[in-house]
Design an enzyme around this catalytic site. Structure first.
Site, PDB file in Angstrom:
ATOM      1  N   GLU A   1       4.525  -4.822   7.114  1.00 12.09           N
ATOM      2  CA  GLU A   1       4.071  -3.685   7.996  1.00 12.09           C
ATOM      3  C   GLU A   1       4.252  -3.459   9.145  1.00 12.09           C
ATOM      4  OE1 GLU A   1       2.487  -6.265   5.777  1.00 12.09           O
ATOM      5  OE2 GLU A   1       0.900  -5.824   4.217  1.00 12.09           O
TER       6      GLU A   1
ATOM      7  N   ALA B   1       0.677  -0.872  -0.167  1.00 13.40           N
ATOM      8  CA  ALA B   1      -0.328   0.240  -0.040  1.00 13.40           C
ATOM      9  C   ALA B   1       0.919   1.214  -0.018  1.00 13.40           C
ATOM     10  CB  ALA B   1      -1.356  -0.128   1.498  1.00 13.40           C
TER      11      ALA B   1
ATOM     12  N   GLU C   1      -0.766  -8.996  -0.499  1.00 14.79           N
ATOM     13  CA  GLU C   1      -1.963  -9.099  -0.638  1.00 14.79           C
ATOM     14  C   GLU C   1      -3.063  -9.083  -1.573  1.00 14.79           C
ATOM     15  OE1 GLU C   1      -2.009  -6.094   2.339  1.00 14.79           O
ATOM     16  OE2 GLU C   1      -2.360  -7.937   4.397  1.00 14.79           O
TER      17      GLU C   1
ATOM     18  N   GLY D   1      -0.049  -4.837   1.494  1.00 10.76           N
ATOM     19  CA  GLY D   1      -0.482  -5.017   0.421  1.00 10.76           C
ATOM     20  C   GLY D   1      -0.586  -5.447  -1.194  1.00 10.76           C
TER      21      GLY D   1
HETATM   22  N1  CAA Z   1       4.382   3.215  -1.161  1.00  8.64           N
HETATM   23  C1  CAA Z   1       4.949   4.077  -1.579  1.00  8.64           C
HETATM   24  N2  CAA Z   1       6.241   4.625  -2.681  1.00  8.64           N
HETATM   25  C2  CAA Z   1       6.725   3.390  -1.878  1.00  8.64           C
HETATM   26  C3  CAA Z   1       6.288   2.015  -1.377  1.00  8.64           C
HETATM   27  C4  CAA Z   1       5.209   2.606  -0.755  1.00  8.64           C
HETATM   28  N3  CAA Z   1       4.945   0.829  -0.640  1.00  8.64           N
HETATM   29  N4  CAA Z   1       7.746   1.505  -1.817  1.00  8.64           N
HETATM   30  C5  CAA Z   1       8.518   2.018  -2.814  1.00  8.64           C
HETATM   31  N5  CAA Z   1       7.993   3.081  -2.974  1.00  8.64           N
HETATM   32  C6  CAA Z   1       9.177   4.459  -3.282  1.00  8.64           C
HETATM   33  C7  CAA Z   1       9.882   5.063  -2.604  1.00  8.64           C
HETATM   34  O1  CAA Z   1       9.472   5.868  -1.679  1.00  8.64           O
HETATM   35  C8  CAA Z   1      10.351   5.583  -3.448  1.00  8.64           C
HETATM   36  O2  CAA Z   1      10.861   6.699  -4.418  1.00  8.64           O
HETATM   37  P1  CAA Z   1      11.499   8.028  -4.272  1.00  8.64           P
HETATM   38  O3  CAA Z   1      12.354   7.919  -5.423  1.00  8.64           O
HETATM   39  O4  CAA Z   1      10.258   8.986  -4.323  1.00  8.64           O
HETATM   40  O5  CAA Z   1      12.050   8.318  -2.339  1.00  8.64           O
HETATM   41  C9  CAA Z   1      10.953   4.815  -5.012  1.00  8.64           C
HETATM   42  O6  CAA Z   1       9.705   3.858  -4.884  1.00  8.64           O
HETATM   43  C10 CAA Z   1      12.064   3.421  -4.718  1.00  8.64           C
HETATM   44  O7  CAA Z   1      12.252   2.886  -3.654  1.00  8.64           O
HETATM   45  P2  CAA Z   1      13.655   2.926  -2.918  1.00  8.64           P
HETATM   46  O8  CAA Z   1      13.913   3.108  -3.909  1.00  8.64           O
HETATM   47  O9  CAA Z   1      13.217   2.387  -1.689  1.00  8.64           O
HETATM   48  O10 CAA Z   1      13.459   1.409  -3.903  1.00  8.64           O
HETATM   49  P3  CAA Z   1      14.930  -0.108  -3.750  1.00  8.64           P
HETATM   50  O11 CAA Z   1      14.967  -0.591  -4.087  1.00  8.64           O
HETATM   51  O12 CAA Z   1      16.053   0.773  -2.369  1.00  8.64           O
HETATM   52  O13 CAA Z   1      13.557  -0.783  -2.236  1.00  8.64           O
HETATM   53  C11 CAA Z   1      12.125  -1.823  -1.423  1.00  8.64           C
HETATM   54  C12 CAA Z   1      12.244  -1.497  -2.480  1.00  8.64           C
HETATM   55  C13 CAA Z   1      12.334  -2.991  -0.214  1.00  8.64           C
HETATM   56  C14 CAA Z   1      10.897  -2.277  -1.676  1.00  8.64           C
HETATM   57  C15 CAA Z   1      11.335  -0.766  -0.629  1.00  8.64           C
HETATM   58  O14 CAA Z   1      10.732   0.606  -1.670  1.00  8.64           O
HETATM   59  C16 CAA Z   1      10.560  -1.021   0.445  1.00  8.64           C
HETATM   60  O15 CAA Z   1      10.432  -1.539   1.986  1.00  8.64           O
HETATM   61  N6  CAA Z   1       9.416  -0.278   0.454  1.00  8.64           N
HETATM   62  C17 CAA Z   1       8.311  -0.656   1.389  1.00  8.64           C
HETATM   63  C18 CAA Z   1       7.589  -1.639   1.224  1.00  8.64           C
HETATM   64  C19 CAA Z   1       6.270  -1.649   2.611  1.00  8.64           C
HETATM   65  O16 CAA Z   1       6.555  -1.323   3.501  1.00  8.64           O
HETATM   66  N7  CAA Z   1       5.090  -1.891   2.030  1.00  8.64           N
HETATM   67  C20 CAA Z   1       4.159  -2.405   2.813  1.00  8.64           C
HETATM   68  C21 CAA Z   1       3.207  -1.272   3.028  1.00  8.64           C
HETATM   69  S1  CAA Z   1       1.613  -1.278   3.735  1.00  8.64           S
HETATM   70  C22 CAA Z   1       0.997  -2.234   3.457  1.00  8.64           C
HETATM   71  O17 CAA Z   1       1.011  -3.046   2.310  1.00  8.64           O
HETATM   72  C23 CAA Z   1      -0.446  -2.140   4.338  1.00  8.64           C
HETATM   73  C24 CAA Z   1      -1.441  -3.134   4.312  1.00  8.64           C
HETATM   74  O18 CAA Z   1      -1.357  -4.220   4.509  1.00  8.64           O
HETATM   75  C25 CAA Z   1      -2.480  -2.355   2.853  1.00  8.64           C
END
Ligand code: CAA
Length: 258
Positions: free
Chosen positions: A132, A65, A112, A109
């Protein structure tokens, strides 16, 4: 219909929906989820479509998400505006078979969403996870429920408690994905698989989907009864007559969904 967060195409009875927010690794914001629901509703209504593929990019199916959207929100906003529920209901109400073709990150998400599809074909680059907990929240679109049913309590609990990622080989061993293929072959394989499904009777494919999904919702006894009723009902279809006639005549069946 044109979408801002999706690329949508239909070819040879297969609908393809590509999540397309490359700047955010296909993070699921409400616009994307809403558009996904609309795209699936269109495919559901279109007689041209007999199977659907949902995919992302080589780098990410979806990284979860949209954290940037959620960051400013508090309990009352999330609770009262809860858009995850209606948007995901739209996905779940599609009665045509949906394949998730997953490469790269498939997290939160995203994982999911993949689990809401009927089955997952993974590229060898796929990484699955429910991270998460690192954000101080828990999965909110079924991660604690569907992942547990699919891979069992021990692995689901570990994934959700540690936030660690599972690679494609582990996901296959755990039964989360139906198959792993080399990344370069993912879309060809997904299209071939969807194409095979599209050749079957759409009526029967719908019945298979209903029956398998029912096994998650009910007791074995009720599930077996449900299966038997559908099994009997299909004997009223033209496609059953065609399928059995084609077998006897040693030719390919021509199913019409009747
Ligand atoms: N939401 C918003 N933006 C996201 C994102 C997310 N879930 N995941 C990645 N991005 C964005 C980053 O912020 C980044 O944008 P900027 O360049 O503007 O900063 C861009 O995508 C590229 O990401 P990274 O630079 O972080 O790429 P990376 O290769 O270094 O890392 C990753 C990749 C490990 C997937 C890392 O991006 C990450 O950990 N993302 C978040 C994953 C996460 O926590 N997901 C769970 C979300 S909560 C949820 O899903 C709730 C639910 O159940 C409904």
């Amino acid at each position: 219909m044109a979408f801002e967060t999706l690329i949508v195409d239909v070819e040879d009875h297969v609908g393809l929906i590509r999540l397309n927010r490359p700047e955010a690794l296909n993070a699921l914001n409400f616009q994307l989820l809403e558009e996904l629901g609309e795209a699936l509703a269109e495919m559901e209504a279109s007689p041209r479509v007999r199977a659907v593929i949902v995919t992302g990019s080589e780098k990410a199916f979806a990284a979860g998400a949209d954290v940037k959207d959620m960051a400013p929100k508090g309990f009352v906003e999330m609770f009262t505006e809860d858009r995850f529920t209606p948007e995901t209901e739209a996905i779940l109400s599609c009665r045509k078979p949906i394949i998730a073709a997953v490469a790269g990150y498939c997290l939160g998400g995203g994982c999911e969403l993949a689990m809401m599809c009927d089955f997952i074909i993974a590229a060898d680059t796929a990484k699955f996870g429910q991270p998460e907990i690192n954000l101080g929240i828990i999965p909110g679109m079924g991660g604690t429920q569907r992942l547990t049913r699919v891979v069992g309590k021990s692995k689901a609990m570990e994934m959700c408690l540690t936030g660690r990622f599972m690679d494609a080989a582990e996901a296959e061993r755990a039964g989360l994905v139906s198959r792993v293929v080399p990344a370069r072959d993912l879309m060809r394989d997904a299209r071939e698989t969807a194409g095979k499904i599209a050749e079957k009777s759409p009526l029967t494919a719908r019945a298979v989907k209903e029956a398998v999904n029912r096994s998650y919702e009910t007791t074995l006894r009720e599930g077996l009864l449900f299966e038997r009723r559908l099994f009997h009902a299909l004997f009223a279809s033209e496609d059953k007559a065609e399928g059995m006639a084609a077998f006897a005549e040693k030719r390919s069946p021509q199913f019409r969904g009747r």
